[in-house]
Scaffold this active site. Structure first.
Site, PDB file in Angstrom:
ATOM      1  N   ASP A  97       4.203  -4.474  -6.421  1.00 50.58           N
ATOM      2  CA  ASP A  97       3.812  -5.536  -5.149  1.00 50.58           C
ATOM      3  C   ASP A  97       2.604  -5.085  -4.842  1.00 50.58           C
ATOM      4  OD1 ASP A  97       4.244  -7.592  -3.078  1.00 50.58           O
ATOM      5  OD2 ASP A  97       6.307  -7.300  -3.452  1.00 50.58           O
ATOM      6  N   ASP A 199       0.793 -10.132  -2.456  1.00 53.86           N
ATOM      7  CA  ASP A 199       1.397 -10.662  -1.247  1.00 53.86           C
ATOM      8  C   ASP A 199       0.289 -11.177  -0.341  1.00 53.86           C
ATOM      9  OD1 ASP A 199       3.574 -10.080   0.689  1.00 53.86           O
ATOM     10  OD2 ASP A 199       1.906  -9.148   1.864  1.00 53.86           O
ATOM     11  N   GLU A 256       1.436 -14.839  -4.255  1.00 50.64           N
ATOM     12  CA  GLU A 256       2.196 -15.343  -3.156  1.00 50.64           C
ATOM     13  C   GLU A 256       1.259 -16.098  -2.104  1.00 50.64           C
ATOM     14  OE1 GLU A 256       5.190 -14.449   0.598  1.00 50.64           O
ATOM     15  OE2 GLU A 256       3.222 -13.185   0.355  1.00 50.64           O
ATOM     16  N   HIS A 329      12.974 -12.178  -1.689  1.00 55.09           N
ATOM     17  CA  HIS A 329      13.351 -11.404  -0.652  1.00 55.09           C
ATOM     18  C   HIS A 329      12.978 -11.908   0.751  1.00 55.09           C
ATOM     19  CE1 HIS A 329       9.163 -10.652  -1.278  1.00 55.09           C
ATOM     20  NE2 HIS A 329       9.061 -10.126  -0.209  1.00 55.09           N
ATOM     21  N   ASP A 330      12.185 -13.092   0.811  1.00 65.37           N
ATOM     22  CA  ASP A 330      11.975 -13.688   1.977  1.00 65.37           C
ATOM     23  C   ASP A 330      12.546 -14.971   2.554  1.00 65.37           C
ATOM     24  OD1 ASP A 330       9.796 -11.996   2.861  1.00 65.37           O
ATOM     25  OD2 ASP A 330       8.239 -12.890   1.831  1.00 65.37           O
TER      26      ASP A 330
END
Length: 554
Positions: A97, A199, A256, A329-330
């Protein structure tokens, strides 16, 4: 140049919740290494691990205090090197990430910047004077409250944070800061990782006019998205970022980027775009508000969902490449989000959803636990939640006049903790994740839904995911699944059907997303490649059982 990333099947790991190897209730890098053979058996070719960098863990690692070190709870840099080496032995690549919109407020840069107005690092972040005794603008942060936090010991100075106040945004207008970021990125790529999931990358450019927006809540604030996301000029940063880092290593990069209009896709994944692929959230966010609030739940139909999914495939194919996903994960668990009736959240349904996404024109991403059909976890109190945004959404719902019971229902439905609870490896105490109490409560379904119960069961969700991945990677069909055209088919509302077509093959994927039978007309001969139940043909019609998924070679 060969776009190797299109061939991959990626497995996302939330390290804190994957496997605890050192008996502290927190997952770690050695725990990932311990389970590499499991991942190899599943069939994936790459893992993406969420942040393991040094962090005070205000936002579970997305608040980085040192990009060059590993947080002690996860292990050491030597552990990362071992993970890269051991994964490579199994032909599994690793992407990390990359969080470069913001740092932690405990990063050395920010600590120096906030303590010294003359620090060279002050311009690494965004500091502004207030106006008329108030914050510089009336923008609301993603996690609620103002994007501005007052600087202690300075009368009228604030710093900017699009997310938590402990996540100050970096100032991408500063070329010196950018060079330090590029140096760090290249350091990680030199270690031998295959790339990054990047991210919140569409936040790095802010509207430099710093003007107030129209108030849209009782807090007197307006959403920051129109002023700090997808702002014109971001393409200049993207071009430099790509040229100074990613291009040098021919690495895989996944953006993302929530809320990107399709007419701006070329900035992200076009011929001259920055990234090799991106996540598209236009269909996955169908149940939340325009401002991305979890309340009130937004009504949607499968017709609308299908239209958004097909539109995503069509628009992205015009420009570049996509990364398909059911959950991450979100988000909450896909079974609990997409299948409205609890009684219909069955292994058969999980298999259907898996097939629906595995064969889209995209690099498929599987989130940990998805491959065993995990469900949301119903929590009884706000105190049982860890996630920063869950607490923010709960408080905002209360402030907007909803009752505690209503607010709790909203967050149980959408909380990020639904996918962050520990992986369930068996039905023993703490689900085989750890031998001590985990950092977050074990999912209530662990007795029935766990790896041990499924891994040797040919009828399990896990076994079906193995078959899905093996079919996509099969040399006989791989070219069609990767390079073949995506052709949507007009069907009844609850049937999602599409064709993947290459010069030499036509593969038909049909999904009956309802708890009743229906039929699908077919005039051609076919070979069944995969189905989650027996395929029945009557009078040139396939009889689709409830929640049946079928893949056919025509």
């Amino acid at each position: 140049m060969y776009e190797w990333w299109k061939d991959e099947v990626v497995y996302q790991i939330y390290p804190r919740s994957f496997k605890d190897s050192n008996h502290d209730g927190i997952g770690d890098i050695q725990g990932i290494i311990e389970k590499l053979d499991y991942l190899k058996e599943l069939g994936i070719t790459m893992i993406w691990i969420c942040p393991v960098y040094k962090s005070p863990m205000d936002d579970n690692g997305y608040d980085i205090s040192d990009y060059y070190d590993i947080n002690e709870e996860f292990g050491t840099l030597d552990d990362i090197d071992e993970l890269i080496k051991e994964a490579k032995k199994r032909d599994i690549k690793l992407i990390m990430d990359l969080v470069i919109n913001h740092t932690s407020d405990e990063h050395l840069w920010f600590k120096d910047a906030i303590s010294n107005p003359n620090s060279p690092y002050r311009n690494y972040y965004i500091f502004k004077e207030g106006k008329d005794g108030q914050a510089p603008t009336n923008w609301r942060s993603v996690f609620g409250g103002s994007v501005w936090e007052k600087v202690p010991h300075e009368e009228n100075m604030y710093y900017f944070h699009a997310f938590s106040k402990k996540q100050p945004d970096l100032n991408w207008e500063n070329p010196i800061m950018r060079k330090d970021i590029y140096k760090m990125i290249n350091w990680w790529l030199e270690k031998g990782i295959a790339g990054f999931r990047v991210d919140a990358i569409n936040f790095i450019k802010k509207n430099q006019e710093w003007c107030d927006g129209p108030v849209d809540g009782i807090d007197g604030l307006c959403n920051c998205f129109d002023y700090s996301r997808n702002i014109p000029g971001i393409e200049v940063f993207f071009k430099e970022l790509r040229e100074e880092t990613f291009d040098k290593y021919h690495c895989m990069t996944v953006a993302e980027a929530v809320g990107v209009p399709y007419d701006q896709l070329d900035l992200f994944i076009g011929k001259n775009g920055c990234f090799t692929m991106m996540f598209d959230f236009n269909y996955s966010h169908i149940d939340i508000t325009k401002n991305e609030d979890w309340f009130p739940p937004q009504p949607w139909t499968f017709k609308e969902y299908k239209e958004k999914l097909f539109s995503s495939q069509k628009e992205i194919a015009k420009t570049g490449w996509s990364a398909s996903f059911l959950e991450n994960h979100d988000m909450p668990r896909s079974m609990s989000r997409l299948i409205r009736n609890k009684e219909e959240r069955t292994p058969k349904t999980a298999k259907l959803l898996g097939q629906l996404f595995m064969f889209l024109q995209a690099t498929p991403f599987v989130y940990q636990g998805e491959e065993i059909g995990f469900l949301n976890n119903e929590r009884q109190s706000i105190d049982e939640f860890d996630d920063l945004n869950t607490h923010a959404q709960y408080q905002r719902a209360l402030n907007e006049g909803y009752s505690e019971k209503e607010a709790l229902a909203f967050i149980n439905r959408r909380s990020r903790d639904n996918t962050r609870s520990p992986m369930c490896w068996n039905d023993q105490k703490f689900a085989g994740f750890s031998d001590v109490k985990p950092w977050l409560g074990i999912n209530e379904h662990y007795k029935d839904i766990n790896v041990e119960a499924q891994i040797n069961n040919p009828d399990s969700v896990f076994s079906f995911y193995q078959q899905l991945i093996a079919l996509r990677q099969n040399p006989l069909y791989h070219h069609t699944f990767v390079d073949g055209e995506f052709m949507p088919i007009d069907t009844e509302e609850h049937v999602i059907a599409y064709i993947r077509k290459s010069d030499s093959q036509t593969i038909l994927c049909i999904h009956n997303i309802q708890n009743k039978k229906t039929t699908y007309p077919i005039q051609q001969d076919f070979k069944v490649l995969l189905s989650n139940e027996d395929v029945i043909l009557e009078d040139n019609k396939i009889v689709l059982g409830a929640y049946q998924a079928i893949t056919l070679l025509l």
